[in-house]
Design a protein around this motif. Structure first.
Motif, PDB file in Angstrom:
ATOM      1  N   GLY A   6       0.821  -1.198   0.000  1.00  8.92           N
ATOM      2  CA  GLY A   6       0.000   0.000   0.000  1.00  8.92           C
ATOM      3  C   GLY A   6       0.859   1.254   0.000  1.00  8.92           C
ATOM      4  N   PRO A   7       0.346   2.359  -0.543  1.00  3.77           N
ATOM      5  CA  PRO A   7       1.158   3.559  -0.711  1.00  3.77           C
ATOM      6  C   PRO A   7       1.600   4.197   0.602  1.00  3.77           C
ATOM      7  N   VAL A   8       0.769   4.131   1.629  1.00  7.16           N
ATOM      8  CA  VAL A   8       1.131   4.768   2.899  1.00  7.16           C
ATOM      9  C   VAL A   8       2.291   4.017   3.565  1.00  7.16           C
ATOM     10  N   GLN A   9       2.217   2.681   3.555  1.00  3.37           N
ATOM     11  CA  GLN A   9       3.305   1.875   4.111  1.00  3.37           C
ATOM     12  C   GLN A   9       4.591   2.080   3.317  1.00  3.37           C
ATOM     13  N   LEU A  10       4.479   2.109   2.005  1.00  2.00           N
ATOM     14  CA  LEU A  10       5.657   2.312   1.163  1.00  2.00           C
ATOM     15  C   LEU A  10       6.288   3.677   1.418  1.00  2.00           C
ATOM     16  N   ALA A  11       5.459   4.693   1.554  1.00  2.00           N
ATOM     17  CA  ALA A  11       5.989   6.034   1.823  1.00  2.00           C
ATOM     18  C   ALA A  11       6.723   6.067   3.159  1.00  2.00           C
ATOM     19  N   TRP A  12       6.179   5.376   4.166  1.00  2.00           N
ATOM     20  CA  TRP A  12       6.850   5.330   5.464  1.00  2.00           C
ATOM     21  C   TRP A  12       8.200   4.619   5.347  1.00  2.00           C
ATOM     22  N   LEU A  13       8.228   3.498   4.656  1.00  2.00           N
ATOM     23  CA  LEU A  13       9.489   2.769   4.478  1.00  2.00           C
ATOM     24  C   LEU A  13      10.523   3.618   3.755  1.00  2.00           C
ATOM     25  N   ASN A  50      11.731   6.358   6.341  1.00  2.00           N
ATOM     26  CA  ASN A  50      12.288   5.985   7.639  1.00  2.00           C
ATOM     27  C   ASN A  50      13.311   4.861   7.606  1.00  2.00           C
ATOM     28  N   THR A  51      13.563   4.278   6.447  1.00  2.00           N
ATOM     29  CA  THR A  51      14.561   3.219   6.334  1.00  2.00           C
ATOM     30  C   THR A  51      15.472   3.515   5.141  1.00  2.00           C
ATOM     31  N   ASN A  52      16.475   2.673   4.965  1.00  2.00           N
ATOM     32  CA  ASN A  52      17.355   2.837   3.802  1.00  2.00           C
ATOM     33  C   ASN A  52      16.911   1.997   2.610  1.00  2.00           C
ATOM     34  N   LEU A  53      15.712   1.389   2.675  1.00  2.00           N
ATOM     35  CA  LEU A  53      15.197   0.648   1.528  1.00  2.00           C
ATOM     36  C   LEU A  53      14.950   1.599   0.369  1.00  2.00           C
ATOM     37  N   GLY A  54      15.472   1.227  -0.808  1.00  2.00           N
ATOM     38  CA  GLY A  54      15.359   2.115  -1.949  1.00  2.00           C
ATOM     39  C   GLY A  54      14.747   1.487  -3.183  1.00  2.00           C
ATOM     40  N   ALA A  94      22.174  -8.304  -7.952  1.00  2.00           N
ATOM     41  CA  ALA A  94      21.455  -8.238  -6.684  1.00  2.00           C
ATOM     42  C   ALA A  94      21.617  -9.564  -5.939  1.00  2.00           C
ATOM     43  N   TRP A  95      21.552  -9.482  -4.632  1.00  2.00           N
ATOM     44  CA  TRP A  95      21.687 -10.636  -3.742  1.00  2.00           C
ATOM     45  C   TRP A  95      20.517 -10.636  -2.772  1.00  2.00           C
ATOM     46  N   GLN A  96      19.689 -11.676  -2.851  1.00  2.00           N
ATOM     47  CA  GLN A  96      18.675 -11.849  -1.816  1.00  2.00           C
ATOM     48  C   GLN A  96      19.337 -12.569  -0.656  1.00  2.00           C
ATOM     49  N   CYS A  97      19.558 -11.822   0.416  1.00  2.00           N
ATOM     50  CA  CYS A  97      20.362 -12.338   1.522  1.00  2.00           C
ATOM     51  C   CYS A  97      19.528 -12.832   2.689  1.00  2.00           C
ATOM     52  N   GLN A  98      18.244 -12.487   2.730  1.00  2.00           N
ATOM     53  CA  GLN A  98      17.359 -13.002   3.764  1.00  2.00           C
ATOM     54  C   GLN A  98      15.979 -13.231   3.174  1.00  2.00           C
ATOM     55  N   GLN A  99      15.399 -14.377   3.518  1.00  2.00           N
ATOM     56  CA  GLN A  99      14.030 -14.697   3.103  1.00  2.00           C
ATOM     57  C   GLN A  99      13.130 -14.821   4.324  1.00  2.00           C
ATOM     58  N   ASN A 100      11.867 -14.457   4.118  1.00  2.00           N
ATOM     59  CA  ASN A 100      10.842 -14.606   5.154  1.00  2.00           C
ATOM     60  C   ASN A 100      11.216 -13.914   6.453  1.00  2.00           C
ATOM     61  N   CYS A 101      11.720 -12.694   6.334  1.00  2.00           N
ATOM     62  CA  CYS A 101      11.997 -11.886   7.515  1.00  2.00           C
ATOM     63  C   CYS A 101      10.698 -11.294   8.049  1.00  2.00           C
ATOM     64  N   VAL A 102      10.550 -11.312   9.340  1.00  2.00           N
ATOM     65  CA  VAL A 102       9.439 -10.611   9.979  1.00  2.00           C
ATOM     66  C   VAL A 102       9.996  -9.295  10.508  1.00  2.00           C
ATOM     67  N   LEU A 103       9.568  -8.203   9.888  1.00  2.00           N
ATOM     68  CA  LEU A 103      10.075  -6.880  10.238  1.00  2.00           C
ATOM     69  C   LEU A 103       9.176  -6.241  11.283  1.00  2.00           C
ATOM     70  N   GLN A 104       9.767  -5.759  12.354  1.00  2.00           N
ATOM     71  CA  GLN A 104       9.053  -4.963  13.342  1.00  2.00           C
ATOM     72  C   GLN A 104       9.347  -3.493  13.039  1.00  2.00           C
ATOM     73  N   LEU A 105       8.297  -2.724  12.767  1.00  2.00           N
ATOM     74  CA  LEU A 105       8.450  -1.364  12.264  1.00  2.00           C
ATOM     75  C   LEU A 105       7.687  -0.387  13.152  1.00  2.00           C
ATOM     76  N   PRO A 106       8.234  -0.055  14.315  1.00  2.00           N
ATOM     77  CA  PRO A 106       7.537   0.864  15.217  1.00  2.00           C
ATOM     78  C   PRO A 106       7.260   2.207  14.528  1.00  2.00           C
ATOM     79  N   GLY A 107       6.027   2.638  14.634  1.00  2.00           N
ATOM     80  CA  GLY A 107       5.652   3.916  14.027  1.00  2.00           C
ATOM     81  C   GLY A 107       5.108   3.812  12.626  1.00  2.00           C
ATOM     82  N   ALA A 108       5.266   2.647  11.988  1.00  2.00           N
ATOM     83  CA  ALA A 108       4.759   2.474  10.625  1.00  2.00           C
ATOM     84  C   ALA A 108       3.250   2.247  10.645  1.00  2.00           C
TER      85      ALA A 108
END
Length: 231
Positions: free
Chosen positions: A14-21, A24-28, A197-211
């Protein structure tokens, strides 16, 4: 050398979650599932290209075609590769991906493909190139050299990008790092030096306080380019 953190997840956040990421993170950059595809009928990412562009995301178009193992469709043979490659290009065009963008064929099986499967991958790549795009392959780092050689034998051989996975576990697990600093290592660390590109982690559960959504499951990758799908 600068590298770039990215993620992919089956369901469009969703656009709101993507905008927060993005803020607030280094995901690009993120994966973008072209669908309906043979082994991926979830169309939630479709129609979202302009939102991602407006927010400044790099994008890696993903086509989950025929598989030789696991869930999904299993008609991995040459003629079907031509059909699926044309479909991948058509879906990419529908989503306004520029000509010569890279489309990544999602190859989940980590074992060496047999002759029929090799014919499928080759035909898929030829059809993608013949329809104005460039092939990418998402695969195990163990298979990456063989996949590159397979596409390199095409005449003419199209430019190719490899997105290789090399992970410690495929089980769901919490991400233990800082959300401000998701993995952005050199993708050569996957074990295939030419990987974009390198997929270095699969099935991560991200805790995103404030998202807007504070718990999110995703695969994490790093790339040598800011926009792995861009020409």
């Amino acid at each position: 050398m600068t590298n770039y953190a990215g993620f992919d997840t089956d369901d469009y956040p969703g656009p709101v979650q993507l905008a927060w990421l993005k803020t607030n993170t280094n995901l690009g950059w993120c994966g973008y599932y072209l669908a309906p595809a043979p082994s991926h009928d979830n169309t939630s990412w479709m129609g979202q290209r302009q939102v991602l562009s407006a927010q400044g995301w790099g994008v890696a178009p993903i086509f989950v075609g025929q598989q030789t193992a696991g869930p999904g469709s299993h008609n991995a043979a040459g003629p079907q590769g031509s059909t699926d490659g044309a479909l991948a290009a058509r879906l990419a065009s529908q989503e306004d991906f520029a000509p010569l963008s890279y489309i990544f064929l999602d190859w989940e099986d980590g074992s060496s493909p047999g002759q029929e499967a090799q014919a499928y991958v080759s035909a898929w790549a030829s059809a993608v190139a013949g329809n104005g795009y460039r092939p990418g392959i998402y695969c195990s780092h163990h298979l990456a050299p063989d996949m590159a050689a397979l596409i390199g034998r095409l005449d003419p051989a199209p430019p190719l990008r490899i997105w290789a996975w090399n992970v410690a576990t495929v089980a769901a697990h919490p991400y233990g790092g800082l959300i401000e600093r998701f993995p952005d290592a050199d993708p050569a660390g996957c074990g295939y030096p030419a990987a974009v590109a390198w997929q270095c982690q699969q099935n991560c559960v991200l805790q995103l306080p404030g998202a807007p959504v504070t718990r999110m499951k995703a695969d994490l990758s790093c790339a040598s380019v800011a926009d792995p799908g861009a020409p």
